[in-house]
Structure formats: structure tokens, C-alpha cells
Design a protein around this motif. Structure first.
Motif, PDB file in Angstrom:
ATOM      1  N   ASN A   1      13.231  -9.352 -17.025  1.00 10.57           N
ATOM      2  CA  ASN A   1      11.786  -9.550 -16.954  1.00 10.57           C
ATOM      3  C   ASN A   1      11.364 -10.080 -15.595  1.00 10.57           C
ATOM      4  O   ASN A   1      10.375  -9.658 -15.029  1.00 10.57           O
ATOM      5  CB  ASN A   1      11.341 -10.524 -18.038  1.00 10.57           C
TER       6      ASN A   1
ATOM      7  N   ILE B   1      11.448  -7.297 -13.068  1.00 13.56           N
ATOM      8  CA  ILE B   1      10.283  -6.409 -13.207  1.00 13.56           C
ATOM      9  C   ILE B   1       9.044  -7.082 -12.629  1.00 13.56           C
ATOM     10  O   ILE B   1       8.284  -6.478 -11.871  1.00 13.56           O
ATOM     11  CB  ILE B   1      10.044  -6.053 -14.702  1.00 13.56           C
ATOM     12  N   ASN B   2       8.871  -8.365 -12.944  1.00 11.49           N
ATOM     13  CA  ASN B   2       7.733  -9.101 -12.405  1.00 11.49           C
ATOM     14  C   ASN B   2       7.712  -9.071 -10.887  1.00 11.49           C
ATOM     15  O   ASN B   2       6.670  -8.877 -10.263  1.00 11.49           O
ATOM     16  CB  ASN B   2       7.777 -10.557 -12.880  1.00 11.49           C
TER      17      ASN B   2
ATOM     18  N   TRP C   1       6.829  -5.694  -9.632  1.00 11.94           N
ATOM     19  CA  TRP C   1       5.411  -5.498  -9.955  1.00 11.94           C
ATOM     20  C   TRP C   1       4.523  -6.186  -8.909  1.00 11.94           C
ATOM     21  O   TRP C   1       3.575  -5.602  -8.387  1.00 11.94           O
ATOM     22  CB  TRP C   1       5.138  -6.071 -11.350  1.00 11.94           C
ATOM     23  N   ILE C   2       4.855  -7.446  -8.619  1.00 11.28           N
ATOM     24  CA  ILE C   2       4.062  -8.197  -7.639  1.00 11.28           C
ATOM     25  C   ILE C   2       4.134  -7.536  -6.277  1.00 11.28           C
ATOM     26  O   ILE C   2       3.125  -7.391  -5.579  1.00 11.28           O
ATOM     27  CB  ILE C   2       4.562  -9.655  -7.553  1.00 11.28           C
TER      28      ILE C   2
ATOM     29  N   VAL D   1       4.667  -4.363  -5.541  1.00 13.53           N
ATOM     30  CA  VAL D   1       3.861  -3.137  -5.532  1.00 13.53           C
ATOM     31  C   VAL D   1       2.378  -3.480  -5.473  1.00 13.53           C
ATOM     32  O   VAL D   1       1.611  -2.907  -4.683  1.00 13.53           O
ATOM     33  CB  VAL D   1       4.168  -2.293  -6.796  1.00 13.53           C
ATOM     34  N   THR D   2       1.958  -4.462  -6.282  1.00 11.46           N
ATOM     35  CA  THR D   2       0.551  -4.855  -6.298  1.00 11.46           C
ATOM     36  C   THR D   2       0.110  -5.364  -4.932  1.00 11.46           C
ATOM     37  O   THR D   2      -0.954  -4.998  -4.434  1.00 11.46           O
ATOM     38  CB  THR D   2       0.316  -5.955  -7.360  1.00 11.46           C
ATOM     39  N   LEU D   3       0.959  -6.187  -4.312  1.00  8.70           N
ATOM     40  CA  LEU D   3       0.617  -6.716  -2.989  1.00  8.70           C
ATOM     41  C   LEU D   3       0.512  -5.595  -1.973  1.00  8.70           C
ATOM     42  O   LEU D   3      -0.377  -5.605  -1.111  1.00  8.70           O
ATOM     43  CB  LEU D   3       1.663  -7.744  -2.549  1.00  8.70           C
TER      44      LEU D   3
ATOM     45  N   PHE E   1      -0.319  -2.460  -2.471  1.00  8.78           N
ATOM     46  CA  PHE E   1      -1.598  -1.779  -2.695  1.00  8.78           C
ATOM     47  C   PHE E   1      -2.764  -2.630  -2.204  1.00  8.78           C
ATOM     48  O   PHE E   1      -3.706  -2.128  -1.598  1.00  8.78           O
ATOM     49  CB  PHE E   1      -1.780  -1.457  -4.178  1.00  8.78           C
TER      50      PHE E   1
ATOM     51  N   PHE F   1      -4.759   0.452 -10.408  1.00  9.96           N
ATOM     52  CA  PHE F   1      -4.899  -0.975 -10.111  1.00  9.96           C
ATOM     53  C   PHE F   1      -5.165  -1.774 -11.387  1.00  9.96           C
ATOM     54  O   PHE F   1      -4.713  -2.914 -11.520  1.00  9.96           O
ATOM     55  CB  PHE F   1      -6.005  -1.194  -9.074  1.00  9.96           C
TER      56      PHE F   1
ATOM     57  N   LEU G   1      -1.869  -2.321 -12.924  1.00  9.21           N
ATOM     58  CA  LEU G   1      -1.114  -3.321 -12.162  1.00  9.21           C
ATOM     59  C   LEU G   1      -1.609  -4.723 -12.499  1.00  9.21           C
ATOM     60  O   LEU G   1      -0.818  -5.650 -12.681  1.00  9.21           O
ATOM     61  CB  LEU G   1      -1.262  -3.075 -10.660  1.00  9.21           C
ATOM     62  N   LEU G   2      -2.937  -4.880 -12.576  1.00  9.26           N
ATOM     63  CA  LEU G   2      -3.491  -6.222 -12.769  1.00  9.26           C
ATOM     64  C   LEU G   2      -3.491  -6.647 -14.230  1.00  9.26           C
ATOM     65  O   LEU G   2      -3.738  -7.801 -14.535  1.00  9.26           O
ATOM     66  CB  LEU G   2      -4.932  -6.267 -12.234  1.00  9.26           C
TER      67      LEU G   2
ATOM     68  N   ARG H   1      -0.972  -6.740 -16.214  1.00  6.81           N
ATOM     69  CA  ARG H   1       0.204  -7.568 -16.469  1.00  6.81           C
ATOM     70  C   ARG H   1      -0.082  -8.996 -16.017  1.00  6.81           C
ATOM     71  O   ARG H   1      -0.598  -9.202 -14.921  1.00  6.81           O
ATOM     72  CB  ARG H   1       1.385  -6.989 -15.688  1.00  6.81           C
TER      73      ARG H   1
ATOM     74  N   LEU I   1       0.315 -11.759 -14.071  1.00  2.76           N
ATOM     75  CA  LEU I   1       1.092 -12.106 -12.891  1.00  2.76           C
ATOM     76  C   LEU I   1       0.616 -13.449 -12.369  1.00  2.76           C
ATOM     77  O   LEU I   1      -0.513 -13.849 -12.639  1.00  2.76           O
ATOM     78  CB  LEU I   1       0.852 -11.067 -11.790  1.00  2.76           C
TER      79      LEU I   1
ATOM     80  N   LEU J   1      -5.518 -11.762  -6.715  1.00  2.00           N
ATOM     81  CA  LEU J   1      -5.268 -10.346  -6.466  1.00  2.00           C
ATOM     82  C   LEU J   1      -6.454  -9.498  -6.922  1.00  2.00           C
ATOM     83  O   LEU J   1      -6.853  -8.558  -6.240  1.00  2.00           O
ATOM     84  CB  LEU J   1      -3.997  -9.895  -7.204  1.00  2.00           C
TER      85      LEU J   1
ATOM     86  N   PHE K   1      -8.853  -6.821  -4.806  1.00  2.00           N
ATOM     87  CA  PHE K   1      -9.124  -5.440  -5.195  1.00  2.00           C
ATOM     88  C   PHE K   1     -10.620  -5.183  -5.408  1.00  2.00           C
ATOM     89  O   PHE K   1     -11.063  -4.049  -5.395  1.00  2.00           O
ATOM     90  CB  PHE K   1      -8.345  -5.079  -6.472  1.00  2.00           C
TER      91      PHE K   1
END
Lengths: 278, 361, 298
Positions: free
Chosen positions: A7, A10-11, A14-15, A17-19, A21, C94, C97-98, C100, C102, C108, C112
């Protein structure tokens, strides 16, 4: 391999990829600031991704010029008049929409929905002529009047949403306690809906500040331009100074951004609460 | 203080009528409960008395005035809402002072009056707080305080206890009743909870679908319900109903269900011999015995629900089902057979029109 | 009975309260629209506004044979569909992504949303600068990544201006789509995901069997809204290309505007705008029927 570790992995991905973008999405903002700070050395290829000698010269040139300050003043005039008039005029109507279900409220709800789909490109054609005949053409008052009526349906609808959240029993209690119907609204409901009123004012200000299309159509002389019209007028000229343009863009964006941050919470909450369904 | 007189009251939204010609008189100083299932029109009627709903037809009098066209503020009433409707931006003190201020009571009198009422309700130390800093029971008291300070002709309560938890509700029930005994202000209290109505009110109005079903003392409603609806609504656990026929044989009348369950019926019901009727019998009016005796009917225990002080038994005989309640402890096990006997004086019969059948004197 | 059984009363208060707003909107929006409809039957120019000649349906006949009109319809469709697809795609990505939980999710999300806060004109200015044929940073990146060998003059070529325009539009519009989809995702009960997991569904199966069906109602409305918005869009297109080069970005909205103010043919522009109005009307009716059905079912 424990699921906990999996987990976490994955987190982490995930972070990342989000960053990544987020960086791409944010880049145009960054580039606006970077180009404004870079100054006249922006004219090179490949460009400096980081300003080589950051300085505020571009900002200084823009602020001390004789055009941008005038346009800013005009934009501020349009934004503040539009936001205030919209809020004040929509209060009573929004109250009626929130508390009554009659032919009149249904009729107005229909008008709101109808105005929301109208193409601005079509309205401005006759509006241009009408405003010329009324002597409102090429005046900031004209732009304010036109924009106010464009935004009124939206602000009325928004404010209605805020009134809806105030329990009607509080108002009825006030009526029993000795207020008239409108007295109960002004003394009790309106003060409770003050945050909503502020949101409506702020959104009106942002809309007025950003406005381009109506102002472009309804004004002619440079002294009556707003920022959006003035800045785009440089486009297509050969002598365009991009560092100064970006500095002006920063100055233009700042108030809108500031107020946007201020109401962001409400926009998100509004969408979550019922915006999807409306 | 004043009496409230409602005559032929009607309410319609467009073509749908939700209140049909309701008439009733609430005497000066009485505590009347309006009770009924949701959508029965009880709240609508209360709100019409308050002036919050327009009147489609009929008349409402408070004291000597017809108030049909009066604004709520001119009716001299006070109301407590289900969600209390406290002004969230005002302190407890200002909440209570608001109605006085609106009625232009001099400042020193407001101070005195608010302090007095706060004392009665035990709110003195909370006067400076805002509603969101109070517990549910305290908010409830502020709402009542705001009603009391005005010394109105009539108190109107709209389900004021339904937002409280069960324990607090019982406590507030007693408090409101005590307050009424002390102030003796005419009170109309809307609730969907018949226990609340029974325990608090001098008189109860049972409503259904916009009609007044019965108006009377609590015990009168319990002892002689006017129809099947009132019978089923008042009392807990609810009254049992069995469909069947009254037969007149030698040796007396009997009630027989389609499946053959048979009970003796008192002679005063001789007039309905041969008719199809509904028998109503309350769970607490069924005697249960472990072994057969004269006139008792055998039946199977299906479920036992003990609560400690008493126990409820679900009894089955073919398709017929009854609930009986017995105080204390008993050792009837599920699956065993018991003998039951309805108390003859507490049997109710309802005709095909669901109206109660009145026995011969 | 003293009062009549049924008195039909007109409630004056809401009428009185709504009157100012209604009158203003009618005077400045509804009245011009009606005027525009009537203008479309006249041969009117700005200069002879008051003595235009009634020509019946002639404007519409000319419109039918006008290749620029058909071109604008094609451009509108391309612009509408591609902005819709890109905006929706970015929004959904997006939002997922958001969705989840986090750390720093609020921060974040704010990042966006930022493009939404920028004035449309500024968004255009930044992108025009980033797409600059000589000094543009986008050309630089694309060359670095090996997609192109030499800088491209995006906005001067008729086959690259549209993609550039779509890019800016989607960049500024996706936050709205993202927020709506995020709100939609939050309405899907967690239990549905948990049930699917217990039933053995992997992440992809969960997306297709739980997420997408859960977003169905939101999707339909959002997609229609995005198309509607792009059909009405004027500011960004006008500020960026004015419909050019070679009419490659001239949507029906822009064509209407240009016909009126560049060519001063007001009657003809009104006819073009009226066609646009009808297209929007049809789309809106579809939109509201979905929106209302959705509200009823929830």
C-alpha cells in the motif's frame, strides 16, 4: 511482502504521478512569472527555464507606463460596480426564489435557465446598436450595465442557494416574535446569509475584472478600455514586449487569483452539495 | 390567556385538500395534544393557528378575535419548533429578549423578565452563550424560554421533543408538563408520539388524513376509541385486531374467526349477532393461563419478548396472531400451549365502516 | 361559513420582489435577443440600422449557400468535440488521482484548480507566448523530446492553430470537469467498492463495473455542458486567433461576431446567430431533460 508495504508503495507512486501532473498543469503559471522576472533577456532560444537574472524591471515599466494604470482603474470600476449592483439587486429576487413556489418564481427560474444558454455573440449584435442609440456606447457605465445584467441571473441563483440553507423556521420564529415577513428576512435571514452575500459579491468582482468580450464590443477609445481589452490589443503587433506583457498578465491575474482562493472553498462545497444536480 | 376556537377549518394546496372541515375548541388554560401519523395535517393546522399558513376555509379564533387575516406577530402567540429555530447569531439572552424587543418592551423590563425566565428554566449561567455551544436539552429550554418571556395567549409546540434522545425526551416531557401546571397558559402541542400525548395532555386530538378522528381525554381515547384507527393508534403495544363473525348460539354469543378461533362475547353485544366484525383487544387485556379452564382458548406461544418488568407474547393459532402482555415473570416457552381469555369488559368491536360498535347499556 | 370555501389569491410579494431583476434581464438580454431574431429577416448594416429592408428569409437562403457558414459549422463541431474530449479526459484523470486519500490532498487539489482562476485572456496570452514561433518554450520542449526537428509557428498555420486553441481551452476548463467528477466519485458508496473487492474484482474491473456506472448521470450532464460551453465560447477564440488563420478556427460564434463587426452586415450576422441559438436550444433541452431526470431519480 506485507500488504502494508504494498500500500505504501502504491501511495508513493500515486503521489509521484500526481505531482508530475500538477507540475505540468502549473507550468503556464510558472512561465508567466518566470518570463516577467527574466526581463528583456527572454528573447533567446532555447529559453532559460529558470530566470538568469530575476528582476522587477518589467513590472516597473508596466506600472509607470501611461496605459496599464488607466486600464486597471477601468477594470476596477467595472468589477466593483458590477459586483455591488449584482448583489444588491439580486437579494430580493433570490429571497423570493428561495421562499416561494408561485408562477412568478417558476417564470423567473425559466428566464435564468434560458439566459444561461444564450450565445453572447448573438446578443452583442443588437446590444451594440441599442447602446449606441442610448448613448451608452464607449462608456464604462455601459459596460457595467451590460455585464451586470449578464451576471444577475447567476448571482440571483447562487444567493438563492445560500438562503435555502437558512432554516425557514428561524424566519417564521421571527414573524411570531413580532417581525413582518420582509422584516424577518432583513433582520434575521439576511444577516445569517452574509457569507453567501460576500461570495456573490466576490464572484461578481472576479467576473467583472476578467471581462473581455462585452468590453471589447462596447468600448472604442483606449481611455475606456479595461485591462483584458488593452492587453490583447498588443497582440499581433511586431513590437510586442513579452516580458512586459507577462508582467502585466501577473498584475492582471493577482486580484482574480486572490479572490478566487477566497471563495474556492464555497465553489468546491457548492459543487459537492448540489452543483452536480443543478 | 385565551381559548382557541377552530371552526370548519380547511386547507388546500391547489386542488388537493389536506385539511377537511376540522372544528375544535381548546379551553382557556388547557393543554391539548394534536397527534397522528405524519401527513395527517396536525402540523399544518398548528401552523395555520400560528399564521404561518394561509387559511383556505373556515375560521380560527384566539380569545375573542378572529385571527384569519392577522399577521403572526399580531396574534400574541409563541411557538416552539422541532429544530428550535434559535437565532444562531444571538446569545441565549438575546434570543429570549428578541420577541420583547420587537414588541417595544422597555429595556429594564426586558432585563428583568429574561432573568426571571432564565431562573425558572435553569438557564441563568448560560445567558451569554450562543446556541451552538449548548446541548440539545439546553437549546430546547432556550426555545421554551423565548416562548415564555412574552407571556402570550397561547403556546404552540411543533414536535419539540423529537430531536432529543429517548432519556432526555422523558425528562423534558415532565418539565413541560410542570411548566404548564405553573403557568396555566393555553397550549397546543403537536406530536406523532401517542405516549407523549397521553402523558402530557389534558385532551387529545387524534387526526388522520386531514380529518379529526376523535377529541377527548386521554383515558377516554384509551377506553372507548371511536374507531379502529384511534384504537390502533393509542396504546402500546398496539391493540390486536381479528376479523370474524359474531354468532348467537345457545349458551351465549361467540366471536369466531375464519380459521375457527373462538371467544365468548358479552350479552350486551346481542345486536350484532350474525354480523361480520373486527374484534379489538389490547395485549394487556388478555388473560393467560398455563392450563385450560372454563371459557379459555388454547393457543400456541410463538415468540417471547421479555423486558424484565413484563413480557410480551406473540401467540398463534393458524393464521390468527395475537400479542399478549403479562406483568412479572412467567415461564411460558416458545412452542408451548397456553390458554387465553380476553377480558369481556375490554373487548371492542368495529363494523365494516371501522366505526366502534357501541354496546347496549 | 363566513369565508368563501376557496379564494384564489395572487401572491404579490414574490412578483414585487422579482420585478427589478426580471425587468433588467428582459431589457438587456431578452429584448436584444428578440431584436436579433427580427433583424435576421432584414438587410441591415450598422450604418443604416434604422432603415433596414425587410427581405424575409433571404438571409437564411444566402446562409445555406455560404461556404464559410458550413466551414464554421465544421469548425464548431471539431472545436466542441475535441475540447470536450480533452477536458473530460484531463478532468477524469485528475479526479481519479485526487480521489485517493493522499497526504496534502487539499494542496494538490488547489494546484489543479488554479487554471480556472486565471482570466481567460491571460490564459490565451501565456499560451501565445509559450507557442511563440521564435522563442516559445513549447517548441523547445517538443524538440528536446524529439517530437519535432524545428520550431513550429503554431498559430500561423491552419492545421496547428486548432490544436493550440483546444489546448488552452482544455487547460482552463478541466478544473470544473475535475471538481464535478470528484463530487460524482464521492457520491459512489464505499460499500460498492468493498463489495466488488470481496467479489474478487481488481482495480480495472472496479473502474469499469463500479466507478463508470456510478458516474453515468454526472458524465452525461458534464459532457453536454462542455459541448454547450464550447459552442458559446467567444473570448478565448477571439483573443487568440479571431477565427484565423484562413478561417481554420472560425466557429459559428466567431463567424457571427466577425460578420457583424468586421463586415458590418448586421442582418446577416443575426441570421447566423439565430442558427447558433437554435443549435444551443436543442442542446439545452437535452441537457435539462437529463439534469431534471437525474434530480428526480436521486
Amino acid at each position: 511482502m506485507s500488504t502494508l508495504f504494498k500500500n505504501r508503495l502504491i501511495n508513493l507512486v500515486w503521489i509521484a504521478v500526481t505531482l508530475a501532473f500538477a507540475a505540468v498543469v502549473f507550468f503556464p503559471y510558472y512561465w508567466m512569472f518566470a518570463s516577467a522576472l527574466e526581463g528583456s533577456s527572454i528573447y533567446q532560444f532555447p529559453p532559460n527555464l529558470w530566470p538568469a537574472e530575476p528582476n522587477l524591471d518589467s513590472f516597473w515599466t508596466v506600472i509607470t507606463g501611461n496605459q496599464v494604470p488607466v486600464w486597471m482603474k477601468n477594470s476596477f470600476f467595472v468589477a466593483s460596480t458590477v459586483s455591488l449592483f449584482c448583489a444588491v439587486i439580486s437579494i430580493n429576487g433570490a429571497y423570493a426564489l428561495s421562499r416561494f413556489k408561485t408562477g412568478a418564481t417558476r417564470f423567473f427560474t425559466g428566464i435564468i435557465l434560458f439566459t444561461q444558454m444564450l450565445p453572447a455573440a448573438l446578443i452583442v449584435v443588437p446590444l451594440f446598436v441599442i447602446f449606441q442609440q442610448l448613448g451608452l456606447y464607449d462608456s464604462l457605465t455601459g459596460v457595467s450595465i451590460a455585464l451586470t445584467s449578464f451576471i444577475l441571473p447567476v448571482s440571483t441563483w447562487l444567493l438563492k442557494g445560500f438562503f435555502d440553507q437558512i432554516p425557514v423556521e428561524i424566519e417564521q420564529q421571527a414573524m411570531i416574535d413580532g417581525c413582518s415577513r420582509l422584516g424577518a428576512f432583513y433582520r434575521v435571514t439576511l444577516p445569517l446569509a452574509l457569507p453567501g452575500l460576500v461570495v456573490v459579491i466576490v464572484l461578481g468582482f472576479i467576473a467583472g475584472w476578467d471581462e473581455f468580450f462585452l468590453a471589447r464590443t462596447l468600448t472604442a477609445s483606449q481611455d475606456n478600455w479595461v485591462l483584458a481589452v488593452g492587453l490583447t490589443s498588443f497582440q499581433g503587433e511586431y513590437t510586442i514586449e513579452w516580458n512586459e506583457m507577462m508582467a502585466a498578465a501577473v498584475i492582471f491575474t493577482m486580484p482574480a487569483l486572490f479572490f478566487f482562493m477566497f471563495v474556492q472553498r464555497y465553489l468546491v462545497a457548492g459543487l459537492a452539495a448540489g452543483g452536480v444536480k443543478d | 390567556m385565551a381559548q382557541v376556537k377552530v371552526s370548519d377549518l380547511k386547507k388546500a394546496y391547489g386542488a388537493t385538500e389536506v385539511l377537511h372541515n376540522v372544528s375544535l375548541v381548546v379551553e382557556d388554560g388547557q393543554f391539548v395534544a394534536l397527534v397522528g401519523p405524519s401527513g395527517c395535517g396536525k402540523s399544518t393546522m398548528l401552523r395555520m393557528i400560528a399564521g404561518l399558513e394561509s387559511i383556505t376555509g373556515g375560521e380560527i379564533e384566539i380569545g375573542d378575535d378572529v385571527v384569519n387575516d392577522m399577521q403572526p406577530k399580531d396574534r400574541d402567540i409563541a411557538m416552539v419548533f422541532q429544530n428550535y429555530a434559535l437565532y444562531p447569531n444571538k446569545t441565549v439572552k438575546n434570543n429570549m429578549a428578541f420577541p420583547l424587543r420587537m414588541n417595544r418592551v422597555p429595556r429594564d423590563q426586558i432585563e428583568k423578565k429574561v432573568a426571571e425566565v432564565a431562573e425558572i428554566l435553569g438557564l441563568t449561567e448560560y445567558l451569554g452563550r450562543y446556541p451552538k455551544q449548548l446541548s440539545g436539552g439546553q437549546r430546547q429550554r432556550v426555545a421554551m424560554g423565548r416562548a415564555i418571556v412574552r407571556d402570550p395567549k397561547v403556546f404552540l409546540f411543533d414536535e419539540p421533543l423529537s430531536n432529543l434522545d429517548a432519556k432526555l425526551r422523558v425528562k423534558m416531557r415532565a418539565e413541560i408538563k410542570e411548566l404548564h401546571q405553573r403557568l396555566k397558559t393555553t397550549t397546543i402541542f403537536v406530536t406523532h408520539d401517542q405516549v407523549e400525548a397521553m402523558t402530557m395532555a389534558d385532551k387529545i386530538v387524534v387526526m388522520r388524513d386531514g380529518n379529526l378522528e376523535q377529541f377527548g381525554d386521554p383515558l377516554e381515547l384509551y377506553d372507548s376509541p371511536a374507531n379502529k384507527f384511534v384504537a390502533s393508534f393509542i396504546g402500546s403495544p398496539a391493540m390486536n385486531f381479528l376479523e370474524g363473525k359474531v354468532e348467537g348460539k345457545k349458551g351465549g354469543l361467540t366471536f369466531v374467526t375464519a380459521a375457527g378461533l373462538t371467544f365468548p362475547v358479552p350479552d350486551k353485544y346481542a345486536a350484532i349477532a350474525g354480523q361480520s366484525v373486527t374484534l379489538g383487544i389490547r395485549p394487556e387485556h388478555i388473560e393467560m393461563e398455563g392450563e385450560g379452564s372454563d371459557g379459555a382458548v388454547p393457543i400456541t406461544v410463538s415468540v417471547v419478548e421479555p423486558t424484565g418488568s413484563e413480557a410480551a407474547f406473540v401467540l398463534r393459532s393458524g393464521p390468527d396472531e395475537l400479542v399478549a402482555v403479562k406483568r412479572g415473570r412467567s415461564n411460558f416457552a416458545p412452542g408451548s400451549t397456553v390458554w387465553i381469555r380476553p377480558e369481556p369488559d375490554n373487548m371492542h368491536f368495529f363494523g365494516a365502516d371501522e366505526q366502534a360498535i357501541v354496546p347496549a347499556a | 361559513m363566513k369565508t368563501p370555501a376557496f379564494i384564489k389569491r395572487v401572491e404579490w410579494l414574490p412578483i414585487f420582489l422579482l420585478a427589478p431583476v426580471t425587468l433588467i434581464v428582459i431589457a438587456i438580454i431578452i429584448w436584444p435577443i428578440l431584436q436579433a431574431l427580427s433583424l435576421s429577416f432584414y438587410n441591415t448594416r450598422i450604418l443604416n440600422y434604422n432603415e433596414g429592408r425587410f427581405i424575409g428569409l433571404l438571409n437564411y437562403v444566402v446562409l445555406w449557400q455560404d461556404e464559410y457558414f458550413w466551414n464554421s459549422l465544421k469548425v464548431t463541431a471539431i472545436y466542441g468535440l475535441s475540447t470536450m474530449l480533452l477536458t473530460y479526459g484531463l478532468g477524469l484523470t485528475f479526479a481519479m488521482l485526487l480521489y485517493r486519500p493522499l497526504p496534502a490532498r487539499g494542496f494538490l487539489r488547489t494546484i489543479f484548480i488554479l487554471p480556472w482562476a486565471i482570466p481567460e485572456v491571460v490564459a490565451v496570452m501565456i499560451f501565445v507566448w509559450m507557442l511563440d514561433p521564435q522563442f516559445g518554450v513549447i517548441n523547445h520542449f517538443l524538440m528536446q523530446l524529439g517530437f519535432i526537428d524545428a520550431p513550429i509557428a503554431w498559430l500561423s498555420r491552419s492545421n496547428t492553430a486548432m490544436p493550440a486553441l483546444v489546448l488552452v481551452t482544455a487547460w482552463r476548463a478541466f478544473p470544473l470537469a475535475m471538481l464535478i467528477l470528484l463530487a460524482g466519485l464521492q457520491t459512489i458508496p464505499k460499500e460498492h467498492y468493498e463489495a466488488a473487492m470481496i467479489d474478487g474484482a481488481g482495480p480495472i474491473a472496479r473502474f469499469f463495473h463500479v466507478t463508470l456506472p456510478g458516474l453515468r448521470a454526472v458524465n452525461v450532464i458534464l459532457i453536454l455542458l462542455l459541448i454547450l460551453n464550447s459552442f458559446r465560447a467567444v473570448t478565448m477564440i477571439y483573443a487568440m486567433t479571431r477565427g484565423g488563420p484562413a478561417r481554420s478556427t472560425e466557429t459559428l460564434s466567431i463567424l457571427t461576431y466577425n460578420t457583424a463587426f468586421d463586415y458590418q452586415r448586421i442582418g446577416y450576422a443575426a441570421a447566423q446567430g439565430t442558427v447558433l441559438l437554435f443549435i444551443l436550444l436543442v442542446l439545452s433541452i437535452i441537457y435539462f431533460s437529463f439534469a431534471l431526470r437525474d434530480r428526480k431519480s436521486s
